[in-house]
Design an enzyme around this catalytic site. Structure first.
Site, PDB file in Angstrom:
ATOM      1  N   LYS A   1      46.403  23.886 -28.616  1.00 25.26           N
ATOM      2  CA  LYS A   1      46.259  22.381 -28.453  1.00 25.26           C
ATOM      3  C   LYS A   1      47.218  21.823 -27.332  1.00 25.26           C
ATOM      4  O   LYS A   1      48.289  22.498 -27.347  1.00 25.26           O
ATOM      5  CB  LYS A   1      46.932  21.977 -29.899  1.00 25.26           C
ATOM      6  CG  LYS A   1      45.863  22.262 -30.988  1.00 25.26           C
ATOM      7  CD  LYS A   1      46.169  21.798 -32.260  1.00 25.26           C
ATOM      8  CE  LYS A   1      45.014  22.423 -33.508  1.00 25.26           C
ATOM      9  NZ  LYS A   1      43.879  21.562 -33.317  1.00 25.26           N
TER      10      LYS A   1
ATOM     11  N   ARG B   1      35.914  26.752 -39.079  1.00 30.21           N
ATOM     12  CA  ARG B   1      34.335  26.951 -39.289  1.00 30.21           C
ATOM     13  C   ARG B   1      34.160  28.369 -39.479  1.00 30.21           C
ATOM     14  O   ARG B   1      33.236  28.748 -40.212  1.00 30.21           O
ATOM     15  CB  ARG B   1      33.440  26.172 -38.570  1.00 30.21           C
ATOM     16  CG  ARG B   1      33.341  26.929 -36.988  1.00 30.21           C
ATOM     17  CD  ARG B   1      32.902  25.965 -35.860  1.00 30.21           C
ATOM     18  NE  ARG B   1      33.670  24.606 -35.915  1.00 30.21           N
ATOM     19  CZ  ARG B   1      33.256  23.661 -34.907  1.00 30.21           C
ATOM     20  NH1 ARG B   1      31.977  23.943 -34.088  1.00 30.21           N
ATOM     21  NH2 ARG B   1      33.987  22.693 -34.910  1.00 30.21           N
TER      22      ARG B   1
END
Length: 508
Positions: free
Chosen positions: A282, A356
């Site tokens: 990130k 996910r």
């Protein structure tokens, strides 16, 4: 925890630090809400005029303090705004009561006891006020120097005792409403604590240990799969996400069962105890709050314990998919292919789309028990925040009627949610030349793409819904209503309500 009780005592003679009354925004100025008649009478029927002189309008969450009138044992009256005055005979909305009670409880930090005289027309109103007060009194001070003294961020202890006046202490419905409010609020606040705990103290193993302790305390069954068990079972998604961290992943199964149950509800939570993005690191400015990436697992954990405390006549199983997503020489790389618990292979195009992956394994595990419905909760995509903002979570499902039911349940308990589609044309963007599916698809509609990915791991014929709580799970702004800064406990109340509706047979 703040204590919550019902009382038939009169406001003037009650020993308390403050009396809380409601004030609404009328067409011609502030209007004193029902329940505060004794206080208004002590002001010669001019409480609204006094409040208006002090600048009060009755706007939602507005707090005005003034000295109590002569003859009252409590030294302070706190008037809290309820928002627009309802139409004649309509009564006040439960969420308006909940938010007002929360704002009042926050404003009374440092007080030992407060009596609430907000309008109560039935037991549901009493539950809303009680829940709002308990949630509004929350503070997280474990890591502050005076934390042992339960000091809040402003140096004052949280309100210790909430007394609801105007209720019926011996009425079964009122007693049940207060018991429910207490159980839900205490477990929601437990979820907030978990979200606020820094990742150096809350890694997957630590979270699993907390779940084990709670299971022992509340008569739940618990199973924890460590890294060896995950490898033996073929949980490639959870293992792949956790492979870069020194803190090994876990899959926790927490089960509440009752012989009276006719339905089984499975809840699945994303539990990334810290998300650096992995190799797809990130950028600066996006890491500081990533301890909150386990908010979904915290919500599921809290909801299962609450269901047990309430004795709901439904079997509820919670699956906590716990991992820490870190970059290292052993971390999963973009381009790697993982074989999931379902047997499907996934090409990892972005290691920051990790939620996910852990959910996929847990969803398939939950599917093997063939529950009547599965609901997953996750801080899954920034795209959902862009779509719905910071206070609303998205609801997707493989069944339109179930999606509607989940949305309505959220609205009923005061959580802002919005139904979202699963457009079939977006599925093609996840086609992979080397695996069954890729973990990334089209950039536009990314929140919907994530939902479509998760749908691939739901067993045939099982009703499923996905709650993307990326926006409301962590409040980086100032507190409002009963919502504090930091972890919010988003989706806990919705999950508990879904369990209640399933138990009563009113949910599909």
């Amino acid at each position: 925890m703040t204590a919550l009780t019902l009382s038939t005592a009169g406001a003037p003679g009650l020993r308390a630090d403050a009396i809380v009354v409601g004030v609404a925004k009328g067409t011609k100025g502030p209007v004193v809400a029902p329940g505060a008649e004794a206080v208004d009478k002590a002001f010669d029927g001019k409480l609204a005029d006094v409040l208006e002189t002090l600048g009060a309008s009755g706007a939602e969450g507005e707090v005005t303090k003034l000295p109590a009138p002569s003859g009252f044992r409590a030294p302070l009256v706190l008037a809290v705004g309820l928002g627009a005055e309802p139409e004649k005979d309509a009564g006040y909305d439960g969420e308006a009561l909940r938010r007002a009670a929360g704002a009042a409880a926050r404003a009374l930090a440092g007080s030992k006891k407060a009596a609430f005289l907000l309008p109560l027309t039935d037991a549901a109103d009493a539950g809303a006020v009680g829940e709002g007060a308990l949630l509004g009194a929350y503070s997280f001070d474990t890591y502050k120097e005076n934390g042992k003294d339960a000091k809040s961020g402003n140096g004052k202890a949280p309100l210790a005792d909430v007394v609801l006046l105007g209720g019926k202490p011996r009425d079964k419905a009122y007693k049940a409403a207060i018991e429910r409010a207490t159980a839900v609020a205490e477990e929601l606040n437990r979820a907030r604590d978990l979200v606020n705990t820094p990742p150096n103290d809350l890694n997957p193993a630590a979270f699993a240990a907390i779940a084990q302790d709670a299971a022992k305390a509340h008569g739940l069954k618990v199973q924890v799969l460590d890294e060896k068990a995950l490898a033996k079972g073929g949980y490639g998604g959870i293992l792949g996400v956790g492979s870069g961290s020194a803190s090994a992943p876990r899959l926790v199964k927490l089960s509440y069962t009752t012989s009276k149950a006719k339905k089984h509800l499975a809840l699945v939570g994303k539990g990334i105890t810290y998300d650096s993005g992995g190799i797809s690191l990130k950028p600066a400015g996006h890491n500081e709050t990533m301890k909150c990436d386990m908010s979904g697992a915290a919500a599921v954990f809290a909801a299962v314990v609450a269901a047990a405390r309430l004795g709901l006549e439904v079997n509820v199983t919670g699956w906590l998919a716990l991992a820490e997503n870190m970059p290292s020489g052993s971390a999963t790389r973009p381009g790697d292919v993982l074989r999931m618990f379902s047997g499907k292979t996934v090409e990892v195009l972005n290691t920051d789309a990790e939620g996910r992956l852990v959910l996929a394994d847990a969803l398939w595990a939950a599917s093997q028990e063939k529950p009547d419905a599965i609901v997953d909760v996750a801080t899954l995509t920034g795209a959902m925040v862009l779509a719905l903002g910071n206070r609303t979570f998205g609801v997707m499902a493989n069944d339109e009627a179930f999606r509607t039911a989940v949305h309505e349940a959220a609205e009923e308990v005061g959580e802002e949610a919005w139904p979202m589609p699963l457009p079939e044309h977006l599925r093609k963007g996840m086609d992979s030349p080397v695996a069954d599916i890729a973990n990334m698809g089209e950039r536009m509609g990314g929140g919907l793409v994530a939902g479509l990915f998760l749908r691939e791991f739901i067993g045939d014929g099982i009703t499923w819904a996905h709650l993307d709580i990326a926006g409301p799970a962590f409040n980086e702004q100032g507190p409002f209503g009963y919502t504090p800064k930091g972890g919010t406990g988003s989706a806990v109340r919705t999950l508990v309500r879904l369990a209640e509706l399933t138990a009563s047979g009113d949910l599909g």
